[in-house]
Design a protein around this motif. Structure first.
Motif, mmCIF file in Angstrom:
data_model
loop_
_atom_site.group_PDB
_atom_site.id
_atom_site.type_symbol
_atom_site.label_atom_id
_atom_site.label_comp_id
_atom_site.label_asym_id
_atom_site.label_seq_id
_atom_site.Cartn_x
_atom_site.Cartn_y
_atom_site.Cartn_z
ATOM 1 N N UNK A 208 24.227 -29.090 39.690
ATOM 2 C CA UNK A 208 22.976 -28.714 39.029
ATOM 3 C C UNK A 208 21.817 -28.756 40.032
ATOM 4 N N UNK A 209 20.692 -28.111 39.654
ATOM 5 C CA UNK A 209 19.483 -28.176 40.483
ATOM 6 C C UNK A 209 19.037 -29.621 40.666
ATOM 7 N N UNK A 210 18.988 -30.354 39.563
ATOM 8 C CA UNK A 210 18.516 -31.738 39.621
ATOM 9 C C UNK A 210 19.436 -32.583 40.506
ATOM 10 N N UNK B 276 19.889 -34.813 47.961
ATOM 11 C CA UNK B 276 19.144 -34.622 49.209
ATOM 12 C C UNK B 276 18.203 -35.792 49.456
ATOM 13 N N UNK B 277 17.582 -36.287 48.408
ATOM 14 C CA UNK B 277 16.713 -37.463 48.564
ATOM 15 C C UNK B 277 17.503 -38.665 49.075
ATOM 16 N N UNK C 214 25.550 -22.861 45.346
ATOM 17 C CA UNK C 214 24.213 -22.379 45.689
ATOM 18 C C UNK C 214 23.135 -22.829 44.709
ATOM 19 N N UNK C 215 23.510 -23.266 43.526
ATOM 20 C CA UNK C 215 22.519 -23.847 42.614
ATOM 21 C C UNK C 215 21.949 -25.128 43.232
ATOM 22 N N UNK C 216 22.855 -26.005 43.677
ATOM 23 C CA UNK C 216 22.381 -27.225 44.348
ATOM 24 C C UNK C 216 21.660 -26.880 45.650
ATOM 25 N N UNK D 253 17.966 -26.270 45.399
ATOM 26 C CA UNK D 253 17.144 -27.474 45.255
ATOM 27 C C UNK D 253 17.172 -28.319 46.523
ATOM 28 N N UNK D 254 18.219 -28.177 47.342
ATOM 29 C CA UNK D 254 18.234 -28.845 48.650
ATOM 30 C C UNK D 254 17.088 -28.306 49.504
ATOM 31 N N UNK D 255 16.898 -26.996 49.501
ATOM 32 C CA UNK D 255 15.787 -26.397 50.246
ATOM 33 C C UNK D 255 14.453 -26.970 49.775
ATOM 34 N N UNK D 256 14.304 -27.099 48.465
ATOM 35 C CA UNK D 256 13.051 -27.626 47.907
ATOM 36 C C UNK D 256 12.834 -29.078 48.325
#
Length: 351
Positions: free
Chosen positions: A230-232, A238-239, A260-262, A265-268
């Motif tokens: 998931x995005x979350x 990543x954090x 690619x969904x994750x 959010x890794x990029x973000x």
């Protein structure tokens, strides 16, 4: 004023032929009907606006020209291209799709029973690689019902299966990073410990491991983050990696993200932390959803041949519908294709 219902008898009278001749023409069984009579029938159908009663015809033929598509996660980005691939094949052949969402095995069995009560002619099962028990599919197969499964690896040689080379995708994505000089390659894997397990997550993780093993590379366990597609989940994983900046192992120079969904959010998360992609950390992934080309930077990814999977499944199903059972029980594995974009760059010693 209510319009008169046009019947096949009206068409026959207008064309000056028998009802059976009209029936033969409309059902494509008109090899013994002369060209002149056939043209008169078609002209009468057009002029009178006759529309066959689909329900009545299906009762006579015991076919409904419908195919049940049973899906585990209808909101996944790959849903649309798979359907497009299926429709590319089935629609010209006169078949329509009836959708059923079934996120677990119990609901899948219920969906099968419901769709069979509606007399669908066959099934396509699309699983997001969740390894459910499949006794109910064996029973369906033994009953001679034509069906094909996509993205669910079954230990049953008589059931036609379409798979993606998930392990190859993880391997190739990691090899790309290695070819750029990266050796400090972490991973944000999918739900490899879920029950039931995700085949895609397990296989992509193994591909990452195999590529590193071939080069004699071991990584700190802290660089292996397990998330949930998931995005979350991708952002949180990543954090967790970013907390390693003050740790002995430090940060990796590249991350292989399992989907690619994750990865989006890794990029973000990296941007929010003040890190540049790919100058500080390169990112590669698997999937190639439509948004992957429009992230900043655009994601380098191994593209799943999802539309091709739909076409292959529909072709096999059509063969089964023609012969009364799926005659091609092959397990077809489709290769993923690299889409090289902007999220990866060569390793720099200043990273």
């Amino acid at each position: 004023m209510r319009r008169k219902l046009i019947t096949i008898r009206d068409v026959a009278e207008h064309a000056g032929v028998s009802v059976s001749t009209v029936s033969h023409v409309l059902n494509g069984n008109d090899h013994h009907v002369g060209a002149v009579k056939r043209e008169r029938v078609l002209a009468a159908v057009d002029k009178l606006g006759y529309r066959p009663n689909a329900i009545a015809r299906s009762m006579v033929k015991r076919k409904t020209a419908t195919v049940g598509l049973v899906w585990t996660e209808i909101d996944n980005p790959i849903f649309v291209p798979v359907i497009l691939g299926i429709e590319e094949v089935l629609r010209p052949a006169g078949y329509h799709i009836v959708l059923a969402s079934a996120p677990d095995v119990v609901q899948e069995i219920q969906a099968i029973e419901t769709l069979r009560s509606q007399q669908v002619d066959g099934f396509i099962f699309m699983s997001l690689s969740i390894c459910y028990p499949f006794d109910h599919l064996v029973r369906l197969n033994n009953e001679g019902v034509p069906f094909v499964v996509i993205n669910r690896c079954l230990d049953e040689s008589t059931i036609p299966q379409i798979l993606w080379d998930e392990r190859g995708a993880g391997y190739e994505a990691t090899q790309h990073l290695l070819s750029l000089g990266h050796t400090r390659i972490s991973t944000i894997s999918g739900p490899i410990h879920d029950s039931p397990p995700r085949r895609s997550a397990i296989e992509r993780h193994r591909g990452w491991q195999e590529a590193l093993h071939e080069h004699g590379i071991t990584v700190p366990p802290e660089w292996i983050q397990i998330s949930d597609y998931t995005y979350e989940g991708g952002y949180q994983a990543t954090q967790q990696l970013l907390e390693l900046r003050a740790h002995e192992c430090g940060l990796p120079s590249a991350i292989f993200v399992a989907n690619d969904v994750m990865a989006a959010s890794v990029l973000k998360a990296l941007y929010d932390a003040g890190l540049r992609v790919p100058q500080d950390i390169s990112v590669t992934t698997v999937g190639d959803s439509p948004f992957a080309a429009y992230t900043v930077p655009a994601l380098t990814t191994l593209s799943l041949p999802v539309q091709e999977a739909g076409r292959e499944a529909a072709q096999i199903l059509l063969e089964g519908l023609t012969h009364g059972k799926s005659t091609n029980a092959a397990k077809i594995t489709l290769k993923c294709r690299a889409q090289l974009r902007e999220s990866c760059s060569p390793y720099h010693t200043t990273t």
